[in-house]
Design a protein around this motif. Sequence first.
Motif, PDB file in Angstrom:
ATOM      1  N   LYS A 161       0.822  -1.213   0.000  1.00 44.12           N
ATOM      2  CA  LYS A 161       0.000   0.000   0.000  1.00 44.12           C
ATOM      3  C   LYS A 161       0.853   1.258   0.000  1.00 44.12           C
ATOM      4  N   GLY A 162       2.013   1.197   0.628  1.00 47.37           N
ATOM      5  CA  GLY A 162       2.833   2.389   0.758  1.00 47.37           C
ATOM      6  C   GLY A 162       2.212   3.355   1.740  1.00 47.37           C
ATOM      7  N   GLU A 163       2.306   4.640   1.449  1.00 50.98           N
ATOM      8  CA  GLU A 163       1.756   5.663   2.340  1.00 50.98           C
ATOM      9  C   GLU A 163       0.257   5.843   2.151  1.00 50.98           C
ATOM     10  N   ASP A 164      -0.288   5.294   1.089  1.00 49.34           N
ATOM     11  CA  ASP A 164      -1.726   5.418   0.822  1.00 49.34           C
ATOM     12  C   ASP A 164      -2.486   4.348   1.609  1.00 49.34           C
ATOM     13  N   ALA A 165      -3.644   4.714   2.108  1.00 46.92           N
ATOM     14  CA  ALA A 165      -4.447   3.755   2.894  1.00 46.92           C
ATOM     15  C   ALA A 165      -5.170   2.764   2.003  1.00 46.92           C
ATOM     16  N   SER A 166      -5.292   3.078   0.718  1.00 44.64           N
ATOM     17  CA  SER A 166      -6.027   2.212  -0.196  1.00 44.64           C
ATOM     18  C   SER A 166      -5.084   1.526  -1.180  1.00 44.64           C
ATOM     19  N   PRO A 181       1.497   0.151  -8.714  1.00 41.82           N
ATOM     20  CA  PRO A 181       1.950   1.171  -9.671  1.00 41.82           C
ATOM     21  C   PRO A 181       1.838   2.597  -9.146  1.00 41.82           C
ATOM     22  N   GLN A 182       0.974   2.815  -8.141  1.00 39.55           N
ATOM     23  CA  GLN A 182       0.832   4.148  -7.561  1.00 39.55           C
ATOM     24  C   GLN A 182       1.864   4.422  -6.468  1.00 39.55           C
ATOM     25  N   GLU A 183       2.378   3.353  -5.853  1.00 41.06           N
ATOM     26  CA  GLU A 183       3.364   3.480  -4.767  1.00 41.06           C
ATOM     27  C   GLU A 183       4.464   2.428  -4.990  1.00 41.06           C
ATOM     28  N   PRO A 184       5.327   2.636  -5.997  1.00 47.35           N
ATOM     29  CA  PRO A 184       6.292   1.588  -6.373  1.00 47.35           C
ATOM     30  C   PRO A 184       7.575   1.558  -5.557  1.00 47.35           C
ATOM     31  N   GLU A 185       7.583   2.218  -4.395  1.00 44.55           N
ATOM     32  CA  GLU A 185       8.802   2.242  -3.587  1.00 44.55           C
ATOM     33  C   GLU A 185       9.175   0.865  -3.050  1.00 44.55           C
ATOM     34  N   GLU A 186       8.177  -0.004  -2.892  1.00 47.30           N
ATOM     35  CA  GLU A 186       8.415  -1.340  -2.332  1.00 47.30           C
ATOM     36  C   GLU A 186       7.922  -2.384  -3.334  1.00 47.30           C
TER      37      GLU A 186
END
Length: 373
Positions: free
Chosen positions: A286-291, A309-314
């Motif tokens: 999820k990254g920093e986003d809750a959804s 694809p919205q939070e590809p850091e991990e």
Amino acid sequence: MTIEGADIRGDVLESILSHVPLIHILPASHVSKSWNHAVFSSLRYFNRPKPWLFLHCQNLRPPYASSSSFAYDPRSNHWLRIHNKNPSLKYVSAIRSSSNSTLLYMLSPSKFSFSFDPFHLTWHHVDPPLVWRTDPVVAMVGRHVIIVGGACDFEDDPLSVEIYDLDARRWDACDAMPAILKDSAASPWLSVAASLKTLYIMEQVSGVTYSFDPTSRIWSGPLDLRHDENIFFSVIGIFGDNLVLVGLLGNSENVKDVKVWEVKGKSFEILKEIAIMPRKLVEKLKGEDASLNSIKISSTGDFLYIYNPQEPEELVMCEIGGEGICRWGSLKNPAMSDQSRVAEKMVLTCADVGLGDLGKAVESGKVRFSICE
């Protein structure tokens, strides 16, 4: 190898080599015949090569130059930075990848460029397809590159399909996609997987799936892979010789599980659950986003890489071994370490890489490697 007068060879040398990254084993294989034997014996019996994950980053603004490339070797658990000096690589448009394969491609009104070797040392530049497309599904099946849907609004048929034959070196038009896919006939809405003989296309939201045989030019389906009503988003890939389904269960605001199923049977009627992502990795996804609205995957052999694809850091990795034993892990995305990466496009490929592939890449002079700290 000698330490304080002791000659190290045999099983001891092979055991030591099993802890050495593949990129450093390459020169060791040229030391002598005995070292060459030890290298290949170590790779066969102690620590076998595993499929590599490749990250390709590109500036979003013309001239679309590549900014960086990285490769992850799970055998040694190391990221490598790839410094590209390939003169045959000319950026004609944004670079794209085909899920679950080594295929990279670029499509412009004047040219279609593609490469499918692990390190993309060789690029093929051919005429563009007959129908102009913006977001097609592109996949390689055997010696065929298949382009499906994604046609521009002014084209007559949004469902058109074309095949480029690598041996005949020409494009052929064939029967269009099934009409039921008319409202989703573009890459953002479809998940694709390709085996050696068959192309599979699935609507990510509905789970409606079709297969296409490039030899007979026949579409088969529809099939519904959504055996669980709790799945709200899914993608497909190839695991070994079989199709796999990766699904998000619950809803985007409350993802209860991320599961992996192996799909078998002539009509895909058999779905076997083979893996459930640990909860802590779901949270990392999820990254920093809750959804979590969607995921993408890249896979080959027994390895499956999953990312948001919205939070590809991990990036989440799943290695599926014999008897259903799964090894999960997460990887920090080295391409996201620099905040300037927000202006770049990132695509993934996955490939089997052996010592021969690595040697060919080094000898070509087209790429150079360094281990990321």
